[in-house]
Design a protein around this motif. Structure first.
Motif, PDB file in Angstrom:
ATOM      1  N   UNK A   1      45.993  52.414  34.739  1.00  0.00           N
ATOM      2  CA  UNK A   1      46.871  51.688  35.652  1.00  0.00           C
ATOM      3  C   UNK A   1      46.518  50.217  35.744  1.00  0.00           C
ATOM      4  N   UNK A   2      46.243  49.762  36.964  1.00  0.00           N
ATOM      5  CA  UNK A   2      45.869  48.369  37.193  1.00  0.00           C
ATOM      6  C   UNK A   2      44.360  48.183  37.221  1.00  0.00           C
ATOM      7  N   UNK A   3      43.643  49.082  36.559  1.00  0.00           N
ATOM      8  CA  UNK A   3      42.201  48.940  36.450  1.00  0.00           C
ATOM      9  C   UNK A   3      41.823  47.806  35.511  1.00  0.00           C
ATOM     10  N   UNK A   4      40.539  47.598  35.335  1.00  0.00           N
ATOM     11  CA  UNK A   4      40.073  46.466  34.530  1.00  0.00           C
ATOM     12  C   UNK A   4      38.669  46.737  34.015  1.00  0.00           C
ATOM     13  N   UNK A   5      38.256  45.904  33.094  1.00  0.00           N
ATOM     14  CA  UNK A   5      36.889  45.925  32.585  1.00  0.00           C
ATOM     15  C   UNK A   5      36.394  44.488  32.496  1.00  0.00           C
ATOM     16  N   UNK A   6      35.185  44.256  32.990  1.00  0.00           N
ATOM     17  CA  UNK A   6      34.543  42.953  32.878  1.00  0.00           C
ATOM     18  C   UNK A   6      33.507  43.013  31.773  1.00  0.00           C
ATOM     19  N   UNK A   7      33.640  42.128  30.833  1.00  0.00           N
ATOM     20  CA  UNK A   7      32.627  41.938  29.819  1.00  0.00           C
ATOM     21  C   UNK A   7      32.229  40.468  29.836  1.00  0.00           C
ATOM     22  N   UNK A   8      31.191  40.145  29.135  1.00  0.00           N
ATOM     23  CA  UNK A   8      30.717  38.769  29.163  1.00  0.00           C
ATOM     24  C   UNK A   8      31.847  37.826  28.774  1.00  0.00           C
ATOM     25  N   UNK A   9      32.236  36.969  29.694  1.00  0.00           N
ATOM     26  CA  UNK A   9      33.264  35.945  29.495  1.00  0.00           C
ATOM     27  C   UNK A   9      34.665  36.522  29.271  1.00  0.00           C
ATOM     28  N   UNK A  10      34.880  37.796  29.631  1.00  0.00           N
ATOM     29  CA  UNK A  10      36.206  38.378  29.466  1.00  0.00           C
ATOM     30  C   UNK A  10      36.581  39.250  30.658  1.00  0.00           C
ATOM     31  N   UNK A  11      37.866  39.189  31.029  1.00  0.00           N
ATOM     32  CA  UNK A  11      38.455  40.140  31.969  1.00  0.00           C
ATOM     33  C   UNK A  11      39.518  40.890  31.186  1.00  0.00           C
ATOM     34  N   UNK A  12      39.337  42.196  31.059  1.00  0.00           N
ATOM     35  CA  UNK A  12      40.202  43.014  30.210  1.00  0.00           C
ATOM     36  C   UNK A  12      41.010  43.962  31.089  1.00  0.00           C
ATOM     37  N   UNK A  13      42.311  44.041  30.850  1.00  0.00           N
ATOM     38  CA  UNK A  13      43.168  44.915  31.654  1.00  0.00           C
ATOM     39  C   UNK A  13      44.423  45.251  30.879  1.00  0.00           C
ATOM     40  N   UNK A  14      45.147  46.238  31.377  1.00  0.00           N
ATOM     41  CA  UNK A  14      46.450  46.587  30.806  1.00  0.00           C
ATOM     42  C   UNK A  14      47.555  45.689  31.371  1.00  0.00           C
ATOM     43  N   UNK A  15      47.402  45.292  32.641  1.00  0.00           N
ATOM     44  CA  UNK A  15      48.471  44.614  33.369  1.00  0.00           C
ATOM     45  C   UNK A  15      47.996  43.287  33.941  1.00  0.00           C
ATOM     46  N   UNK A  16      48.958  42.457  34.325  1.00  0.00           N
ATOM     47  CA  UNK A  16      48.617  41.201  34.986  1.00  0.00           C
ATOM     48  C   UNK A  16      47.850  41.459  36.273  1.00  0.00           C
ATOM     49  N   UNK A  17      48.284  42.492  37.011  1.00  0.00           N
ATOM     50  CA  UNK A  17      47.576  42.808  38.256  1.00  0.00           C
ATOM     51  C   UNK A  17      46.146  43.247  37.981  1.00  0.00           C
ATOM     52  N   UNK A  18      45.938  43.954  36.878  1.00  0.00           N
ATOM     53  CA  UNK A  18      44.580  44.322  36.507  1.00  0.00           C
ATOM     54  C   UNK A  18      43.710  43.099  36.294  1.00  0.00           C
ATOM     55  N   UNK A  19      44.280  42.069  35.685  1.00  0.00           N
ATOM     56  CA  UNK A  19      43.547  40.807  35.514  1.00  0.00           C
ATOM     57  C   UNK A  19      43.218  40.191  36.869  1.00  0.00           C
ATOM     58  N   UNK A  20      44.196  40.218  37.795  1.00  0.00           N
ATOM     59  CA  UNK A  20      43.955  39.644  39.124  1.00  0.00           C
ATOM     60  C   UNK A  20      42.862  40.413  39.856  1.00  0.00           C
ATOM     61  N   UNK A  21      42.932  41.738  39.837  1.00  0.00           N
ATOM     62  CA  UNK A  21      41.894  42.526  40.509  1.00  0.00           C
ATOM     63  C   UNK A  21      40.539  42.317  39.847  1.00  0.00           C
ATOM     64  N   UNK A  22      40.528  42.186  38.531  1.00  0.00           N
ATOM     65  CA  UNK A  22      39.280  41.907  37.833  1.00  0.00           C
ATOM     66  C   UNK A  22      38.717  40.545  38.191  1.00  0.00           C
ATOM     67  N   UNK A  23      39.607  39.594  38.403  1.00  0.00           N
ATOM     68  CA  UNK A  23      39.180  38.255  38.822  1.00  0.00           C
ATOM     69  C   UNK A  23      38.463  38.307  40.163  1.00  0.00           C
TER      70      UNK A  23
END
Length: 680
Positions: A78-100
């Motif tokens: 869904x709107x989940x995310x993964x943080x890696x070094x210098x990257x925010x990875x997600x399926x959706x724009x909202x996932x990027x926002x939540x990862x931020x």
């Protein structure tokens, strides 16, 4: 002379800065001048917010280069995310926002691990605002509604727009993605054109923060505003009216979430008024919103004037409808079987509905826990509920597991929190009540989080500067301890050992265990619930009483049914216990009750001492505000103790143990006080 002017200006500047710490910024106080570059392959209003948050709040290495990466990797849901070094990875724009927001939170808290993944526990994480169209808020203790002013003024000012943006930002930062804009005791006017235009405008402001809007609706709206002769859900004209109304709403708001319905409860109209069932009503509304992917949240909080134990009625009503509701209907169930009490066992409905999605409803606003005057960190209450094992499919079927889709592999999941937000500058009336808004969002996103960790996060973001680890022992540790103990302290000085609903009539603030008005229904009185007599105290819900225990799966049924195995925190919930009954610590019931009440009072006095030691470690304005609230709470705890012990003593005929502080009030005076809407 110049030095004097300099000192005066410095004093004024310091006073201004102190005043700025009024709680309005909530837990989003992190600001930074560090530079960061963001790489992104597409544009949207959601990503614009993420970029702005990174540029204003970046706390990592200067001149960092962060990349937004979109991936359909199976580990991201869904709107989940993964943080890696210098990257925010997600399926959706909202996932990027939540990862931020997660990345910035981790920076603020000094967490340095380079890899972190997170997926939401519930697909819909929703605030329920009990806001009325005249601007008042039912069970609201933080000022007026932020959405509604009065029945004539439906404009949105620049100040309103800025406030809604802050509201959206706060919710997005903790993963909340939906908001019901009006009271469940709904006015039909919310569905008229002028109000829907304002809802459309609010939705437009909140959309970039990932918040869908929902509306509570009045079941009789086809009659009230549609001029039909009936609201019978099986009447073709009624069905057509709701279908047309849904179409009208979705033309204005294409991503409208759907309807929340309180029906045939506490005087609200519903399908039973027309000889129909909850299934008939819910499915009719579900058909109306289904073409637009809308949902219906149907509240299970129903009870009638009846000889049946009130705590059994929702289960009895809805169990027979399991599997009969449309696929886009979800049953919204309060955490306990009664009504947001300081402590209840979990609602048996969570373990009963095998073919119907069920969503927990928590109350963030403190209707029964001291309102905006008392410190009560409710995360511990919700964690207790979520971790309770229903035994629906054997051991491990916790409330969390049966509601978040884990057990039945469902993606149609939701959780709701009754908001404590109002027009007060600090949003929630009590600074520490902000922690409950925060905690609800964090648990809605991850229902496995621990209250201790949530409290730690909130304290550091709300009160400390970036990575002020030197204050761990002097500030964070004692304040966290106070928060984690606060709800149990309220249980102790209000209703220990399973007592419940012995509040003053109407306002639900202070104690009134004597309340027994024969002119109203029995289950709206205190004596209905505590059953005090010369023999003992408590409501018998065992097999020999109302048999509410039968609604729970084994082994809970037998455990609750037996006085000797029933958890003592629910003792008086499930049993009428003799005054002479010995608890596990060897004390008889009366003595144990006295010590529990006294312990609650002493705990609040300890909170006062703890907070007073924080002077100088936190800004003066918020320090003084919290200090004042704790004084009120200490006084109120004494009132609760005195009122309950003096009243129950008229039945127990026993002395209060002599090593406990004596009551300082007279029972008659407390009875008079309870009739007031304000204890101040």
């Amino acid at each position: 002379m110049k030095r004097t002017i300099y000192l005066v200006l410095t004093f004024i500047a310091c006073a201004y800065l102190a005043k700025a710490e009024d709680g309005h910024e909530l837990w989003l106080r992190g600001k930074s001048a560090a530079s960061v570059q963001i790489q992104h392959s597409r544009k949207s209003s959601v990503l614009d917010i993420a970029i702005n948050e990174l540029k204003t709040g970046w706390l990592g290495k200067n001149e960092a280069n962060i990349k937004f990466e979109f991936s359909q990797h199976a580990s991201i849901k869904g709107d989940g995310f993964r943080l890696e070094q210098d990257k925010i990875i997600a399926r959706t724009d909202l996932g990027i926002l939540y990862g931020t927001y997660e990345l910035l939170r981790r920076q603020y808290l000094g967490k340095t691990d380079d890899h972190f993944s997170s997926n939401p526990s519930y697909s819909r994480r929703i605030l329920n605002h009990w806001d009325n169209l005249d601007g008042s808020v039912e069970r609201g203790y933080a000022g007026q509604s932020i959405f509604w002013k009065n029945d004539q003024d439906l404009t949105i000012s620049k100040a309103d727009e800025a406030l809604y943006q802050l509201y959206g930002r706060a919710n997005a930062s903790i993963g909340i993605n939906g908001t019901v804009l009006n009271n469940v005791n709904a006015s039909a006017k919310i569905l008229t054109a002028p109000y829907l235009k304002k809802v459309q405008a609010i939705a437009g402001i909140l959309r970039p923060y990932g918040l869908k809007v929902y509306l509570s609706v009045n079941f009789s709206s086809p009659v009230t505003i549609g001029k039909l002769k009936t609201a019978d859900p099986l009447d073709p004209l009624v069905r057509k009216w709701w279908a047309n109304k849904a179409k009208e709403i979705y033309q204005l708001i294409p991503d409208f979430g759907g309807f929340l319905v309180k029906a045939n409860s506490e005087g609200q109209p519903g399908p039973q008024d027309f000889g129909r069932t909850h299934v008939d009503g819910a499915n009719m509304m579900a058909d109306a919103v289904s073409p637009f992917n809308g949902i219906v949240m149907w509240r299970a909080f129903v009870y009638q004037t009846s000889e049946q134990d009130r705590t059994k009625q929702a289960y009895t009503e809805f169990l027979r409808y399991d599997g009969k509701l449309k696929k886009n209907v979800i049953l919204q169930v309060k955490n306990g079987p009664l009504d947001f009490q300081p402590r209840e066992p979990f609602s048996a409905l969570f373990g009963a509905m095998n073919q119907t999605p069920v969503m927990p409803e928590f109350q963030i606003t403190q209707e029964y826990l001291g309102q905006s005057k008392q410190l009560a960190f409710l995360s511990t209450l919700w964690e207790e509920c979520l971790n309770s094992d229903t035994y629906q499919k054997g051991k491990g079927s916790t409330v969390a597991v049966v509601t978040d889709g884990t057990q039945d592999k469902s993606t149609f999941t939701a959780i709701a929190g009754v908001a404590n937000i109002g027009s007060d500058r600090n949003w929630t009336g009590h600074i520490f009540a902000q922690a409950n808004w925060y905690a609800f969002g964090r648990l809605a996103w991850n229902n496995q989080l621990k209250s201790e960790d949530i409290a730690d996060e909130w304290i550091r973001q709300t009160f400390l500067g970036v990575r002020e680890n030197a204050k761990d022992q002097s500030f964070v540790k004692p304040v966290k301890k106070m928060m984690l103990e606060s709800r149990e302290a309220i249980v102790n000085y209000m209703m220990p050992l399973g007592l419940h609903h012995i509040f003053a009539e109407g306002h639900h603030y202070g104690p009134a265990p004597w309340f027994a008005n024969t002119k109203i229904r029995a289950d709206w009185t205190s004596v209905y619930y505590h059953k005090a007599d010369l023999e003992g105290l408590g409501f018998n819900r065992s097999q020999s009483g109302s048999n509410a225990v039968a609604q729970y799966h084994e082994p809970l049924r037998s455990r609750f049914d037996d006085l000797n195995t029933c958890p003592e925190e629910y003792l008086l919930w499930f049993h009428h216990v003799p005054w002479t009954y010995r608890l596990r610590n060897g004390q008889d019931l009366w003595t144990a009750l006295c010590y529990r009440y006294d312990t609650g009072v002493q705990q609040v006095r300890d909170f006062q001492k703890t907070w007073d030691k924080m002077h100088g470690l936190v800004d003066e304005e918020r320090f003084m505000a919290v200090q004042s609230k704790l004084r009120i709470q200490s006084r109120d705890a004494q009132i609760w103790k005195d009122a309950c012990l003096l009243y129950f003593q008229t039945f127990s005929k026993r002395e209060i143990p002599f090593d406990i502080e004596r009551p300082v009030h007279d029972l008659d005076a407390l009875k008079t006080l309870s009739k007031s809407k304000s204890y101040e």
